[in-house]
Design a protein around this motif. Structure first.
Motif, mmCIF file in Angstrom:
data_model
loop_
_atom_site.group_PDB
_atom_site.id
_atom_site.type_symbol
_atom_site.label_atom_id
_atom_site.label_comp_id
_atom_site.label_asym_id
_atom_site.label_seq_id
_atom_site.Cartn_x
_atom_site.Cartn_y
_atom_site.Cartn_z
ATOM 1 N N ALA A 205 0.828 -1.203 0.000
ATOM 2 C CA ALA A 205 0.000 0.000 0.000
ATOM 3 C C ALA A 205 0.864 1.255 0.000
ATOM 4 O O ALA A 205 0.597 2.212 -0.734
ATOM 5 C CB ALA A 205 -0.922 -0.005 1.221
ATOM 6 N N ALA A 206 1.919 1.266 0.823
ATOM 7 C CA ALA A 206 2.774 2.449 0.927
ATOM 8 C C ALA A 206 3.482 2.753 -0.385
ATOM 9 O O ALA A 206 3.553 3.906 -0.818
ATOM 10 C CB ALA A 206 3.797 2.252 2.042
ATOM 11 N N LEU A 207 4.008 1.724 -1.046
ATOM 12 C CA LEU A 207 4.762 1.941 -2.275
ATOM 13 C C LEU A 207 3.855 2.246 -3.453
ATOM 14 O O LEU A 207 4.317 2.728 -4.495
ATOM 15 C CB LEU A 207 5.630 0.718 -2.587
ATOM 16 C CG LEU A 207 6.763 0.452 -1.592
ATOM 17 C CD1 LEU A 207 7.515 -0.821 -1.956
ATOM 18 C CD2 LEU A 207 7.728 1.639 -1.522
ATOM 19 N N THR A 208 2.565 1.991 -3.307
ATOM 20 C CA THR A 208 1.595 2.395 -4.333
ATOM 21 C C THR A 208 1.234 3.867 -4.190
ATOM 22 O O THR A 208 1.090 4.586 -5.176
ATOM 23 C CB THR A 208 0.326 1.531 -4.240
ATOM 24 O OG1 THR A 208 0.675 0.170 -4.465
ATOM 25 C CG2 THR A 208 -0.698 1.947 -5.285
ATOM 26 N N LEU A 209 1.119 4.327 -2.941
ATOM 27 C CA LEU A 209 0.739 5.721 -2.689
ATOM 28 C C LEU A 209 1.905 6.685 -2.883
ATOM 29 O O LEU A 209 1.750 7.759 -3.459
ATOM 30 C CB LEU A 209 0.197 5.852 -1.262
ATOM 31 C CG LEU A 209 -0.124 7.263 -0.771
ATOM 32 C CD1 LEU A 209 -1.231 7.883 -1.601
ATOM 33 C CD2 LEU A 209 -0.521 7.229 0.708
ATOM 34 N N ALA A 210 3.091 6.307 -2.410
ATOM 35 C CA ALA A 210 4.233 7.234 -2.390
ATOM 36 C C ALA A 210 4.949 7.290 -3.737
ATOM 37 O O ALA A 210 4.779 6.420 -4.597
ATOM 38 C CB ALA A 210 5.208 6.812 -1.290
ATOM 39 N N GLN A 211 5.754 8.348 -3.893
ATOM 40 C CA GLN A 211 6.607 8.464 -5.080
ATOM 41 C C GLN A 211 8.035 8.015 -4.792
ATOM 42 O O GLN A 211 8.711 7.509 -5.683
ATOM 43 C CB GLN A 211 6.632 9.915 -5.582
ATOM 44 C CG GLN A 211 5.294 10.448 -6.065
ATOM 45 C CD GLN A 211 4.544 11.190 -4.987
ATOM 46 O OE1 GLN A 211 5.128 11.911 -4.189
ATOM 47 N NE2 GLN A 211 3.227 11.027 -4.952
ATOM 48 N N HIS A 212 8.489 8.197 -3.567
ATOM 49 C CA HIS A 212 9.858 7.834 -3.199
ATOM 50 C C HIS A 212 9.806 7.087 -1.882
ATOM 51 O O HIS A 212 8.927 7.328 -1.048
ATOM 52 C CB HIS A 212 10.732 9.085 -3.048
ATOM 53 C CG HIS A 212 12.204 8.802 -3.088
ATOM 54 N ND1 HIS A 212 12.932 8.818 -4.248
ATOM 55 C CD2 HIS A 212 13.085 8.475 -2.104
ATOM 56 C CE1 HIS A 212 14.198 8.517 -3.984
ATOM 57 N NE2 HIS A 212 14.316 8.312 -2.685
ATOM 58 N N GLY A 213 10.733 6.157 -1.686
ATOM 59 C CA GLY A 213 10.724 5.369 -0.467
ATOM 60 C C GLY A 213 12.109 5.176 0.114
ATOM 61 O O GLY A 213 13.111 5.179 -0.617
#
Length: 266
Positions: A205-213
């Motif tokens: 979910a986080a990597l779908t919403l965010a642009q950078h990680g």
């Protein structure tokens, strides 16, 4: 100039317990950044270092710097930091249990000094979370977990944030509610231009919403990249998303002793 810059920070509790070591990350204005890692990696400590809440746990930034809009804020007063536009949503849905939904939302506005925008912000929150409008007089402690998560996000919005620090928004929520919360966070980012630093164990979910990680282990950042590339990274997929190289689901029980490739730490 980034909206937020952590430059090689070190954090200690009680002056002796070293928790963060050389953490550097940045957030551009209007962006969503994910911070991934296992339990105890230092993710929540990173958020508290930014918001000033370390002092409530005898913690302190002992080296490095934190800049927000070009100004140093490390070890600052939490209320003053909130008034600059940094609002933290704590893990565990910490509503004011004995107050109503409406009173919780109003508290968010006044704590941060946003009382002058009360009416506008209430309307905005009820637009994003219409279920809360129907529960205005309900005591917050009797809400469901999903409703409480909506309430704490709404209370943060009442503070007119420039940057929201969101700690484990998906914790203990059903998958459909997780999808709904992340859909609303995406809308808030796009429509209100609120930047978000998202701490999550739900890597998909986080990597779908965010642009950078960023990936954190043992108090250090060990990997960072665009979320598109992180979703394809074999280590991230296997250890944080539970997927094999072929995309098959794997059991976390079988990979709990998994050793990351050496290039992570190079």
């Amino acid at each position: 100039m980034p909206l937020l810059l952590l430059n090689n920070i070190e954090v200690k509790y009680m002056g002796v317990i070293l928790v963060l070591r050389g953490v550097t990350l940045e957030i551009e204005k209007g962006s969503v950044v994910a911070l991934l890692g296992s339990n105890g990696a230092g993710k929540s400590t990173t958020l508290k270092a930014i918001s000033g809440l370390l002092r409530t746990e005898e913690g302190r930034v002992t080296d490095g710097s934190i800049e927000f809009e070009g100004k140093r804020i490390e070890n600052g007063d939490p209320q003053k930091i909130a008034r600059t536009g940094i609002i933290q949503i704590m893990e565990g849905r910490l509503v004011l249990e004995h107050l109503t939904v409406d009173e919780n939302l109003r508290a968010g506005a006044y704590i941060s000094g946003s009382g002058g925008r009360l009416g506008r912000n209430l309307g905005m929150v009820y637009e994003y979370f219409p279920v809360l409008k129907n529960l205005q007089r309900q005591t917050a402690g009797y809400l469901s977990g999903g409703e409480q998560q909506m309430l704490v996000v709404g209370r943060a919005l009442m503070a007119s944030p420039k940057l929201m620090l969101v700690d484990e928004a998906s914790l203990w929520l059903a998958p459909l509610l997780v999808d709904e919360i992340f859909r609303i966070l995406k809308r808030i980012n796009e429509e209100e231009r609120v930047s978000i630093l998202l701490v999550e164990q739900n890597a998909r979910a986080a990597l779908t919403l965010a642009q950078h990680g960023y990936v954190m282990e043992n108090g250090r950042i060990v990997l960072d990249d665009t979320c598109e590339k992180l979703r394809q990274n074999a280590d991230v997929r296997e250890f944080y998303m539970g997927l094999s190289a072929r995309g098959d689901a794997k059991s976390y029980r079988n990979i709990k002793h998994y050793k990351r490739r050496k290039r992570w730490l190079s």
